[in-house]
Design a protein around this motif. Sequence first.
Motif, PDB file in Angstrom:
ATOM      1  N   TRP A 132      42.798  47.897  37.610  1.00  0.00           N
ATOM      2  CA  TRP A 132      41.399  48.290  37.722  1.00  0.00           C
ATOM      3  C   TRP A 132      41.292  49.577  38.512  1.00  0.00           C
ATOM      4  O   TRP A 132      41.936  49.717  39.529  1.00  0.00           O
ATOM      5  N   SER A 133      40.612  50.597  38.103  1.00  0.00           N
ATOM      6  CA  SER A 133      39.746  50.737  36.973  1.00  0.00           C
ATOM      7  C   SER A 133      40.349  51.654  35.912  1.00  0.00           C
ATOM      8  O   SER A 133      40.291  51.368  34.721  1.00  0.00           O
ATOM      9  N   TRP A 153      41.023  51.015  31.756  1.00  0.00           N
ATOM     10  CA  TRP A 153      40.507  51.831  30.647  1.00  0.00           C
ATOM     11  C   TRP A 153      41.640  52.267  29.732  1.00  0.00           C
ATOM     12  O   TRP A 153      41.518  52.228  28.511  1.00  0.00           O
ATOM     13  N   SER A 206      43.311  43.360  39.490  1.00  0.00           N
ATOM     14  CA  SER A 206      42.762  44.004  40.678  1.00  0.00           C
ATOM     15  C   SER A 206      43.761  43.878  41.824  1.00  0.00           C
ATOM     16  O   SER A 206      44.439  42.864  41.956  1.00  0.00           O
ATOM     17  N   ALA A 244      35.794  46.078  43.114  1.00  0.00           N
ATOM     18  CA  ALA A 244      36.540  46.014  41.861  1.00  0.00           C
ATOM     19  C   ALA A 244      36.247  44.715  41.119  1.00  0.00           C
ATOM     20  O   ALA A 244      36.012  43.674  41.729  1.00  0.00           O
ATOM     21  N   ASP A 245      36.256  44.808  39.811  1.00  0.00           N
ATOM     22  CA  ASP A 245      36.111  43.605  39.000  1.00  0.00           C
ATOM     23  C   ASP A 245      37.283  42.679  39.282  1.00  0.00           C
ATOM     24  O   ASP A 245      38.385  43.128  39.597  1.00  0.00           O
TER      25      ASP A 245
END
Length: 166
Positions: A33-34, A38, A57, A73-74
Amino acid sequence: MTVNQLDAEALYTQLLAGVRPLVRPGSALVGVWSGGAWLAERLQRDLGLAGEHGVISSALHRDDFSQRGMSSADPTRLPFSVDERHILLIDDVLYTGRTTRAVINELFDFGRPASVTLAVLVDRGGRELPIEAAFAAARIALASDDRLRLARGDAGRFSFDIKEGD
């Protein structure tokens, strides 16, 4: 390569080519993450891999938790069992190695993978731990107080957010 020469989209094309031979039967992509998440999302699609990529994470295993506190963070999302899987860990920028160590600790909270292989978009040097990427699309040197972060636009295109230190 200098910071001014960093083209995130061109480096993504190199990352895609470099990751392709690292994928083996039973592999699962897991993005940090992040920015790494992506990249893993796009790699999953561009490599034509079945299933979903994972997101991990570092928040719960950071060695600077007492200074940083809980991040926004997710949470980790691994839509598959990690036991005996070949995990291809994807991150945007490799620096000290501490985030990588933290996400590996998090990964092992979910099971025991057959292997963990790291691939990154940019290796900026400055390692504090014995962690090395199996593939890095670029290797650059930055001052320790410079910050390099992957950004993703509305159309999904990548760019870099660069902040030079004082």
